[in-house]
Motif scaffolding. Structure first.
Motif, PDB file in Angstrom:
ATOM      1  N   ALA A  35      -6.630  -8.047  31.746  1.00  0.00           N
ATOM      2  CA  ALA A  35      -6.188  -7.110  30.713  1.00  0.00           C
ATOM      3  C   ALA A  35      -7.165  -7.100  29.545  1.00  0.00           C
ATOM      4  CB  ALA A  35      -4.797  -7.492  30.223  1.00  0.00           C
ATOM      5  N   SER A  36      -7.227  -5.973  28.847  1.00  0.00           N
ATOM      6  CA  SER A  36      -8.090  -5.863  27.673  1.00  0.00           C
ATOM      7  C   SER A  36      -7.315  -5.250  26.521  1.00  0.00           C
ATOM      8  CB  SER A  36      -9.313  -4.988  27.977  1.00  0.00           C
ATOM      9  OG  SER A  36      -8.917  -3.634  28.132  1.00  0.00           O
ATOM     10  N   ILE A  37      -7.836  -5.424  25.309  1.00  0.00           N
ATOM     11  CA  ILE A  37      -7.229  -4.808  24.139  1.00  0.00           C
ATOM     12  C   ILE A  37      -7.202  -3.290  24.294  1.00  0.00           C
ATOM     13  CG2 ILE A  37      -7.586  -4.327  21.680  1.00  0.00           C
ATOM     14  CD1 ILE A  37      -6.320  -7.015  22.138  1.00  0.00           C
ATOM     15  N   ALA A  38      -8.275  -2.719  24.883  1.00  0.00           N
ATOM     16  CA  ALA A  38      -8.325  -1.272  25.094  1.00  0.00           C
ATOM     17  C   ALA A  38      -7.185  -0.823  25.998  1.00  0.00           C
ATOM     18  CB  ALA A  38      -9.673  -0.884  25.701  1.00  0.00           C
ATOM     19  N   ASP A  39      -6.918  -1.585  27.069  1.00  0.00           N
ATOM     20  CA  ASP A  39      -5.822  -1.250  27.975  1.00  0.00           C
ATOM     21  C   ASP A  39      -4.493  -1.247  27.236  1.00  0.00           C
ATOM     22  OD1 ASP A  39      -7.579  -1.209  30.164  1.00  0.00           O
ATOM     23  OD2 ASP A  39      -7.296  -3.347  30.541  1.00  0.00           O
ATOM     24  N   ILE A  40      -4.297  -2.266  26.421  1.00  0.00           N
ATOM     25  CA  ILE A  40      -3.026  -2.414  25.703  1.00  0.00           C
ATOM     26  C   ILE A  40      -2.843  -1.306  24.668  1.00  0.00           C
ATOM     27  CG2 ILE A  40      -1.744  -3.921  24.128  1.00  0.00           C
ATOM     28  CD1 ILE A  40      -3.170  -6.287  25.678  1.00  0.00           C
ATOM     29  N   ALA A  41      -3.911  -0.991  23.936  1.00  0.00           N
ATOM     30  CA  ALA A  41      -3.839   0.079  22.934  1.00  0.00           C
ATOM     31  C   ALA A  41      -3.503   1.411  23.598  1.00  0.00           C
ATOM     32  CB  ALA A  41      -5.170   0.175  22.188  1.00  0.00           C
ATOM     33  N   GLU A  42      -4.143   1.684  24.733  1.00  0.00           N
ATOM     34  CA  GLU A  42      -3.889   2.941  25.446  1.00  0.00           C
ATOM     35  C   GLU A  42      -2.456   2.996  25.954  1.00  0.00           C
ATOM     36  OE1 GLU A  42      -5.608   5.518  29.267  1.00  0.00           O
ATOM     37  OE2 GLU A  42      -6.562   3.628  28.685  1.00  0.00           O
ATOM     38  N   GLU A  43      -1.981   1.881  26.506  1.00  0.00           N
ATOM     39  CA  GLU A  43      -0.617   1.819  27.026  1.00  0.00           C
ATOM     40  C   GLU A  43       0.409   2.084  25.925  1.00  0.00           C
ATOM     41  OE1 GLU A  43       2.480   0.995  29.877  1.00  0.00           O
ATOM     42  OE2 GLU A  43       0.329   1.219  30.203  1.00  0.00           O
TER      43      GLU A  43
END
Length: 207
Positions: A35-43
């Motif tokens: 997981a990445s911060i980018a994934d979490i922000a997008e989610e």
């Protein structure tokens, strides 16, 4: 009808909870490492900046989730013993059965906590924080065992914290075996083992 405008503190708390909920979903799909911060922000539907304004890093974000999980578990343990009937050994067995059920119905949380424990084991600073949180579960059980011991229902030579740590470690170990070798561990097995252990330390003639 115009939607009520939330106060700033309430909006901030809501944003944090939405980020945590999104992170839980992303970690469940991709694992901690993937997981990445980018994934979490997008989610979550927020910017990277919104994530970093609430959490210092992916590690900090996961640790917040882990802390919530352990706090919930401690609350469940305390509520269970406050409400459950039967002998102490019977109540501990029922709690063990419930722990097994949670591993089966929410495997993502169990497996993510294992993954994060490996990360923590390699990071001295994180390990200290992780240890304090993970020990809160056996500490809660130890307090309950100690109360039974003071009431004369548990043998005086039993160390409550050692017993609680052993029961917790047994739960984790059997959970790992369950996911590595499906079907190798019967769902009732942990409860049965705990029942045997508790009966062996119970003072049978206690009033």
């Amino acid at each position: 009808m115009t939607a009520r405008r939330l106060p700033r503190a309430e909006r901030a708390a809501q944003t944090r909870q939405e980020l945590l909920a999104a992170a839980k979903r992303v970690f469940a799909r991709r694992g901690y490492a993937g997981a990445s911060i980018a994934d979490i922000a997008e989610e979550a539907g927020y910017s990277h900046g919104a994530v970093y304004s609430n959490f210092e890093s992916k590690q900090d974000l996961f640790f917040a989730l882990f802390s919530e999980s352990t706090e919930d578990r401690v609350a469940v343990i305390k509520a269970f013993f406050a409400a459950a009937g039967g002998t102490f050994a019977e109540r501990v067995k029922l709690l063990a059965d419930e722990s097994t059920r949670q591993v089966h119905i929410d495997p993502d949380r169990f497996l993510l906590n294992l993954e994060f424990s490996i990360v923590a084991a390699r990071d001295p600073a994180l390990r200290a924080k992780f240890a304090d949180r993970i020990e809160s579960i056996p500490r809660a059980v130890a307090e309950i065992i100690a109360a039974e011991q003071r009431a004369g229902r548990i043998r005086a030579d039993v160390d409550p914290m050692e017993l609680a740590i052993g029961l917790h470690a047994l739960s984790i170990g059997l959970g790992i075996d369950h996911w590595i070798v499906p079907g190798a561990v019967r769902p009732e097995f942990y409860g049965e083992l705990v029942g045997y252990i508790m009966k062996s330390i119970t003072v049978e003639d206690a009033s």
